[in-house]
Design a protein around this motif. Sequence first.
Motif, PDB file in Angstrom:
ATOM      1  N   LEU A 703      -1.302  -4.382   8.401  1.00 47.40           N
ATOM      2  CA  LEU A 703      -2.660  -3.842   8.422  1.00 47.40           C
ATOM      3  C   LEU A 703      -2.621  -2.355   8.163  1.00 47.40           C
ATOM      4  O   LEU A 703      -1.887  -1.624   8.822  1.00 47.40           O
ATOM      5  CB  LEU A 703      -3.352  -4.115   9.762  1.00 47.40           C
ATOM      6  N   LEU A 704      -3.418  -1.929   7.194  1.00 45.77           N
ATOM      7  CA  LEU A 704      -3.594  -0.518   6.885  1.00 45.77           C
ATOM      8  C   LEU A 704      -5.082  -0.241   6.801  1.00 45.77           C
ATOM      9  O   LEU A 704      -5.772  -0.769   5.934  1.00 45.77           O
ATOM     10  CB  LEU A 704      -2.907  -0.164   5.569  1.00 45.77           C
ATOM     11  N   ASP A 705      -5.592   0.593   7.715  1.00 47.77           N
ATOM     12  CA  ASP A 705      -7.021   0.892   7.784  1.00 47.77           C
ATOM     13  C   ASP A 705      -7.203   2.402   7.755  1.00 47.77           C
ATOM     14  O   ASP A 705      -6.934   3.096   8.738  1.00 47.77           O
ATOM     15  CB  ASP A 705      -7.608   0.307   9.072  1.00 47.77           C
ATOM     16  N   LEU A 706      -7.658   2.899   6.605  1.00 47.57           N
ATOM     17  CA  LEU A 706      -7.896   4.335   6.418  1.00 47.57           C
ATOM     18  C   LEU A 706      -9.340   4.597   6.020  1.00 47.57           C
ATOM     19  O   LEU A 706      -9.653   5.661   5.477  1.00 47.57           O
ATOM     20  CB  LEU A 706      -6.955   4.881   5.335  1.00 47.57           C
ATOM     21  N   GLN A 707     -10.232   3.682   6.292  1.00 46.93           N
ATOM     22  CA  GLN A 707     -11.620   3.818   5.866  1.00 46.93           C
ATOM     23  C   GLN A 707     -12.303   4.977   6.599  1.00 46.93           C
ATOM     24  O   GLN A 707     -11.910   5.378   7.683  1.00 46.93           O
ATOM     25  CB  GLN A 707     -12.372   2.514   6.139  1.00 46.93           C
ATOM     26  N   GLY A 708     -13.331   5.514   5.963  1.00 43.77           N
ATOM     27  CA  GLY A 708     -14.133   6.554   6.596  1.00 43.77           C
ATOM     28  C   GLY A 708     -13.427   7.890   6.699  1.00 43.77           C
ATOM     29  O   GLY A 708     -13.529   8.571   7.721  1.00 43.77           O
ATOM     30  N   ASN A 709     -12.689   8.297   5.658  1.00 45.11           N
ATOM     31  CA  ASN A 709     -12.032   9.599   5.627  1.00 45.11           C
ATOM     32  C   ASN A 709     -12.398  10.319   4.338  1.00 45.11           C
ATOM     33  O   ASN A 709     -13.398   9.972   3.689  1.00 45.11           O
ATOM     34  CB  ASN A 709     -10.512   9.421   5.752  1.00 45.11           C
ATOM     35  N   ASN A 710     -11.600  11.300   3.963  1.00 45.45           N
ATOM     36  CA  ASN A 710     -11.848  12.054   2.726  1.00 45.45           C
ATOM     37  C   ASN A 710     -10.643  11.993   1.802  1.00 45.45           C
ATOM     38  O   ASN A 710     -10.365  12.957   1.070  1.00 45.45           O
ATOM     39  CB  ASN A 710     -12.186  13.519   3.060  1.00 45.45           C
ATOM     40  N   PHE A 711      -9.914  10.905   1.845  1.00 45.27           N
ATOM     41  CA  PHE A 711      -8.774  10.771   0.955  1.00 45.27           C
ATOM     42  C   PHE A 711      -9.238  10.776  -0.498  1.00 45.27           C
ATOM     43  O   PHE A 711     -10.284  10.218  -0.834  1.00 45.27           O
ATOM     44  CB  PHE A 711      -8.005   9.482   1.252  1.00 45.27           C
ATOM     45  N   SER A 712      -8.436  11.381  -1.333  1.00 47.39           N
ATOM     46  CA  SER A 712      -8.781  11.468  -2.754  1.00 47.39           C
ATOM     47  C   SER A 712      -7.583  11.023  -3.586  1.00 47.39           C
ATOM     48  O   SER A 712      -6.546  10.625  -3.055  1.00 47.39           O
ATOM     49  CB  SER A 712      -9.184  12.898  -3.115  1.00 47.39           C
ATOM     50  N   GLY A 713      -7.743  11.114  -4.901  1.00 46.67           N
ATOM     51  CA  GLY A 713      -6.672  10.678  -5.772  1.00 46.67           C
ATOM     52  C   GLY A 713      -6.704   9.171  -5.969  1.00 46.67           C
ATOM     53  O   GLY A 713      -7.742   8.527  -5.815  1.00 46.67           O
ATOM     54  N   MET A 714      -5.571   8.609  -6.301  1.00 49.43           N
ATOM     55  CA  MET A 714      -5.480   7.187  -6.593  1.00 49.43           C
ATOM     56  C   MET A 714      -4.766   6.450  -5.467  1.00 49.43           C
ATOM     57  O   MET A 714      -4.004   7.039  -4.699  1.00 49.43           O
ATOM     58  CB  MET A 714      -4.744   6.971  -7.912  1.00 49.43           C
ATOM     59  N   LEU A 715      -5.051   5.161  -5.397  1.00 44.06           N
ATOM     60  CA  LEU A 715      -4.356   4.326  -4.431  1.00 44.06           C
ATOM     61  C   LEU A 715      -2.875   4.259  -4.792  1.00 44.06           C
ATOM     62  O   LEU A 715      -2.526   4.170  -5.963  1.00 44.06           O
ATOM     63  CB  LEU A 715      -4.918   2.903  -4.448  1.00 44.06           C
ATOM     64  N   PRO A 716      -1.975   4.280  -3.779  1.00 44.49           N
ATOM     65  CA  PRO A 716      -0.558   4.125  -4.103  1.00 44.49           C
ATOM     66  C   PRO A 716      -0.244   2.711  -4.568  1.00 44.49           C
ATOM     67  O   PRO A 716      -1.053   1.788  -4.398  1.00 44.49           O
ATOM     68  CB  PRO A 716       0.138   4.435  -2.766  1.00 44.49           C
ATOM     69  N   LYS A 717       0.926   2.527  -5.123  1.00 45.21           N
ATOM     70  CA  LYS A 717       1.370   1.199  -5.512  1.00 45.21           C
ATOM     71  C   LYS A 717       1.844   0.452  -4.269  1.00 45.21           C
ATOM     72  O   LYS A 717       2.454   1.029  -3.382  1.00 45.21           O
ATOM     73  CB  LYS A 717       2.499   1.289  -6.534  1.00 45.21           C
ATOM     74  N   PHE A 718       1.554  -0.839  -4.235  1.00 44.99           N
ATOM     75  CA  PHE A 718       1.907  -1.651  -3.075  1.00 44.99           C
ATOM     76  C   PHE A 718       2.917  -2.735  -3.457  1.00 44.99           C
ATOM     77  O   PHE A 718       2.868  -3.840  -2.954  1.00 44.99           O
ATOM     78  CB  PHE A 718       0.650  -2.289  -2.482  1.00 44.99           C
ATOM     79  N   SER A 719       3.837  -2.406  -4.312  1.00 46.55           N
ATOM     80  CA  SER A 719       4.763  -3.406  -4.848  1.00 46.55           C
ATOM     81  C   SER A 719       5.736  -3.937  -3.810  1.00 46.55           C
ATOM     82  O   SER A 719       6.266  -5.036  -3.965  1.00 46.55           O
ATOM     83  CB  SER A 719       5.543  -2.813  -6.016  1.00 46.55           C
ATOM     84  N   LYS A 720       5.980  -3.176  -2.719  1.00 53.49           N
ATOM     85  CA  LYS A 720       6.936  -3.627  -1.701  1.00 53.49           C
ATOM     86  C   LYS A 720       6.273  -3.997  -0.387  1.00 53.49           C
ATOM     87  O   LYS A 720       6.955  -4.340   0.580  1.00 53.49           O
ATOM     88  CB  LYS A 720       7.979  -2.538  -1.462  1.00 53.49           C
ATOM     89  N   ALA A 721       4.956  -3.942  -0.339  1.00 54.95           N
ATOM     90  CA  ALA A 721       4.247  -4.286   0.905  1.00 54.95           C
ATOM     91  C   ALA A 721       4.052  -5.800   0.974  1.00 54.95           C
ATOM     92  O   ALA A 721       2.935  -6.314   0.928  1.00 54.95           O
ATOM     93  CB  ALA A 721       2.913  -3.547   0.963  1.00 54.95           C
ATOM     94  N   SER A 722       5.154  -6.507   1.109  1.00 54.80           N
ATOM     95  CA  SER A 722       5.125  -7.966   1.001  1.00 54.80           C
ATOM     96  C   SER A 722       4.412  -8.642   2.152  1.00 54.80           C
ATOM     97  O   SER A 722       4.017  -9.798   2.039  1.00 54.80           O
ATOM     98  CB  SER A 722       6.558  -8.503   0.898  1.00 54.80           C
ATOM     99  N   GLN A 723       4.236  -7.935   3.278  1.00 56.11           N
ATOM    100  CA  GLN A 723       3.587  -8.543   4.440  1.00 56.11           C
ATOM    101  C   GLN A 723       2.136  -8.094   4.629  1.00 56.11           C
ATOM    102  O   GLN A 723       1.484  -8.508   5.587  1.00 56.11           O
ATOM    103  CB  GLN A 723       4.371  -8.197   5.717  1.00 56.11           C
ATOM    104  N   LEU A 724       1.644  -7.250   3.718  1.00 60.18           N
ATOM    105  CA  LEU A 724       0.305  -6.688   3.887  1.00 60.18           C
ATOM    106  C   LEU A 724      -0.756  -7.790   3.883  1.00 60.18           C
ATOM    107  O   LEU A 724      -0.858  -8.569   2.946  1.00 60.18           O
ATOM    108  CB  LEU A 724       0.021  -5.691   2.770  1.00 60.18           C
ATOM    109  N   GLN A 725      -1.543  -7.834   4.954  1.00 58.28           N
ATOM    110  CA  GLN A 725      -2.604  -8.827   5.081  1.00 58.28           C
ATOM    111  C   GLN A 725      -3.992  -8.200   5.006  1.00 58.28           C
ATOM    112  O   GLN A 725      -4.913  -8.818   4.476  1.00 58.28           O
ATOM    113  CB  GLN A 725      -2.463  -9.578   6.420  1.00 58.28           C
ATOM    114  N   ILE A 726      -4.140  -6.999   5.544  1.00 57.14           N
ATOM    115  CA  ILE A 726      -5.455  -6.346   5.603  1.00 57.14           C
ATOM    116  C   ILE A 726      -5.322  -4.922   5.076  1.00 57.14           C
ATOM    117  O   ILE A 726      -4.535  -4.133   5.600  1.00 57.14           O
ATOM    118  CB  ILE A 726      -6.007  -6.341   7.038  1.00 57.14           C
ATOM    119  N   LEU A 727      -6.085  -4.607   4.045  1.00 53.95           N
ATOM    120  CA  LEU A 727      -6.107  -3.264   3.464  1.00 53.95           C
ATOM    121  C   LEU A 727      -7.550  -2.793   3.413  1.00 53.95           C
ATOM    122  O   LEU A 727      -8.370  -3.329   2.660  1.00 53.95           O
ATOM    123  CB  LEU A 727      -5.493  -3.273   2.067  1.00 53.95           C
TER     124      LEU A 727
END
Length: 1144
Positions: A703-727
Amino acid sequence: MLYARHNPPSHPPNMNTLHSLISSLFLSSCFLPLLLSFSPPQTHLPMQCLDDQRAPLLQLQHHLYYAPNFTFSSNFDLWDVNTDCCSWEGVTCVAYGHVVGIDLSYKNLSGSFHPIFNLHRLQRLNLAGNNFNTTLFSYGFDKLQNLTHLNLSSSCFHGQIPVEISFLKRLVSLDLSNQDSCYLRYYKVLYPGFHIRFSLPYELQQPLKLENPNFKTLIKNLRFLTDLYLDSVDISTQSAKWCETTSLVLSNLRVLSLSNCGLEGPLCSSLSRLSFLSKLILDGNPISYLPPNFLEISSRLVSLSLRNCNLSGHFPTEILLSPKIQSIDISFNLQLMGQSPEFPANNALQSLSLFYTNFSGKLPLSIGNLEFLTNLNLFGCNFFGPIPSSIANLSHLLNLYLGWNKLSGSIHSSLFTLPSLKILYLGENQLVGKIDEFPNASSSSIQELYIGNNYLTGPIPKSILQLPKLELLYIGDNSFSSMKLDMFVQLKNLKDLELYNVSLLIESDNRSLTFPQLDSLSLRSCNLTEFPEFIKRQDKLVHLDLSNNHIHGVVPNWLWKSSLSSLGLSFNVIDFPKKLPLSDANFSFPVLRQLLLGSCNISAFPEFLKSQENLEYLRLSNNKISGAIPNWVWKKSLRYLNLANNHLSSLDQLLPNQSSTSSQTSFTRPICNLSQLMYFSASHNNLSGTIPNCLGKMNDLYLLDLQGNNFSGMLPKFSKASQLQILEISENRLEGKLPRSLAECTQLEVLDVGNNMMNDTFPFWLQKLPYLTVLILRENRFYGQIKHRFVFPTLDVLDIASNQFSGELSIDFLQATRLRSLKIGGNKLEGKLSRSLANCKALEVLDLGNNMVHDTFPFWLENLPSLKVLILRANRFYGTITKFDTKHGFPKLRILDIGSNNFSGELSIEFLHSLKAMMQLTNDDKGKLDYIGENYYQDSVTIFNKGIEMFYQKVLTILTCLDLSNNSFHGRIPEEIQMLRSLKVLNLSYNSFSGEIPVALENLKDLESLDLSQNELSGKIPAQLTSLTFLAALNLSYNQLEGSIPQSNQFITFSNDSYHGNPKLCGLPLSRKCNEVGLPMPPPPRGDEESWLCAMSTWKIALIGYASGLVVGLCIGYTGLNELGNKWVDRLKKHGKRNKRRSR
């Protein structure tokens, strides 16, 4: 092997006898070797083992060592070299001194066992439950051609299963299962305090693999196999063919255990060929459904386990009545339905587990006929009604789990007197009343008792406080009489006490209380105002939870027990001492694994965290922490970190020689050291900069939850996040395209990138993700047409609102039977409404407002049994609304918005009759609010009221709204509108309704907002409307109403704007007295939005949340909100668009 001594007969044999004897000898010579291989080894003859057998065993002892902690501990010295090796522990010989069996199971051994393969007569080899942590490639299994039983389970073997095992043609039993359980032991040693809830790294969940050889190659020569255990072996490369292969090759199979093997597809009908099959275990494989002949297959079974197999539909409950079946476990199949059958006498069932299924109905009285039952687990189902008194007949019952159901009635005291019962779980039900005292409490075997979260009353029975073996007691969240803490003193064996939401009386001088030494204590929501001092003497406390109290002040030093591993202090106003007495020899700060400090009014990271190098679970959400996150917060041991809802500005604390740019490029960012991180939430802060690329490379992150911030730029690559269920990364300033590497996140279930600035086409390439359930792209810059020939197989929720999608509306790329929520409003979609929507039987929310759909009213959507929200606003729908099947209607529709279209004609009675759900009053239980949506996603909705577009992040199931505004309806408002008794919001504005306001509106007792403005209504305002005591918003402006305004109840709170544009109205709040009617009035504004932008500066409104009580979430007339109102108007005037909020 035959050892019987032959005695000669007393008479010479005749020819027939001799012929028979010769035949017997011939047959024996042919089949004796085969018989020998299956015969049990004999150890009763005093034959010394041979030197060529002893030598490999001595070598084996030299190569092995004890490794209880997975590192060298001591040499393996189990065997005395001065004794005969056939007498050694774990060694079995036959009469001629050959070693035929080695059993070194569960010895904590490691090292090499190569010498074993010089024992060519070996028939049985058992190395289960050791700590080898190696591959099997280098071992010559093909040298053991006499092997019949091989058990290597739970010994930390990994990698490919060697093909040599497939050459062991005499194998009867093969067990390579549960290597993951060994690695779970390993992780508990490697990371002390490792919790079960933290799963193993992905590659260790299925350590052994069957790729080359594959499953078919492994078993094709093993035709004598009767027992096959391959649990947690990765067989996914042949996931769809395993069933037919097994049925064809292994005809002698009695036990088939393939849990968590990555198998797919349904069970095959050909399993019926396995006529000897008695035990079938397939847990954790998405086999989805059962074959038509499953009753035939199961009729031979003694044990069946299909836990977590994604089963749905109705389970054939006749299986529970099979005369042979002794154990059934179909738990964790959330969509699997069924009911308990009537059980006949002498049923063989010993264990029945249905927990977390959708079984329902009443529990039958005949459950008392299950006289052999030892385990009954119905936890988390939908059973209702009373607990059958006949359960008291189950004298062998050890474990009874009935929690998390809807069981009602009282708890009969006979349950406490079951002679063998050890665990009794009745929590989370609707049980009521008082628990009576029960006899013979002192002889009870009950060790664990859960009765929390019910409606139980009266005092706690003294009998419960006399249970001599009670170790765990959960009684919180009931309505018991006040309790004194000292009443639990007599429970001498108590280890775990949970008193959540209890009226607890703690004597002011409680430090001398001789309380049992607890391992775990929870006093959550017990109205504590200070730290209980009796805890000073709790020297063995491992888990302590004092959350949700009214404790304030500094945490005392004596609370930091050296034994403490988990501490919960959330929802208290606390602080920490600036310095701890670390130099004091009598003070030893605990090595914490879990720390919960959410909502504690903390303004800085606690300093003591610097020394907590083993911390795995840290919650600091909903505090007032600001600034950059200190580098010492990023513990390498962390697996769960929640920093949501603070005022944090940066993930990186810059060193003096660093700039904000360099910290994100050339320097390793501190968060990148958290290689074990599984859960990270920093949502709703002020974080800026780019999202660290390393987050897309964390193998364990789910789980990665970064909503509601001021992040900019592009999303990183998730090629090795094999267990990611919630983004979840919505409400930031991210740009660019969705990274295509997300297609490699095969476990992804929820993807929310809403409210950013992404510019891309629709991501059809995500359709390959097998578990994707929620996809949210709303309020970005996605564009193009939405047409595709492939289908998203598991998508429940699709929200693409407020983008730039165009073309004709099509939903052919969605699995109609799965779709629950579809939000496509605010695009440029055109054409007719797709008739395929009629197949979406699970659809609850359909929002396609603000498009260019050109069609008549979709009366055919009446056939959707679950539809709750339908929003067609601001399209090009047209025509009359009269064609309805009033027999069925919309059975669950509670929010209908068809405003700003081209509908015309009279408001038909048939239409009102079709709104079945709006006719039903709901149980308005504000104590237990239910929202539309599931746990993983809760729907939002936008409701227009008084010209204001109001966005609700959650939608109460009891919210009922009908909006027909800004169309061309005419004629009278039908009296039958009173049938819609549950209405909370009614908006008929901007039409051409005429005649008088129906008096029948007085029957809409739940109405909170009524807008009849901009029509041609005449006559007086019915005085009966003052009985609508929940009415918080009223707009009758710009009609032809006359006479005096009613002056009671809610009506005295409404301002001029409610009545503006009715020149013949008089009385308060208008300045016009009733003898001054007829004065000229300004003409009404031209447009819907303009009218209310003009009025907003004087409109008195207050927006309140659900917690305040009003369902609609707005209260007009009670409180002035001039400043917010004026700012809102300015923003609408300048930007002409909605206030952006997140869509979840």
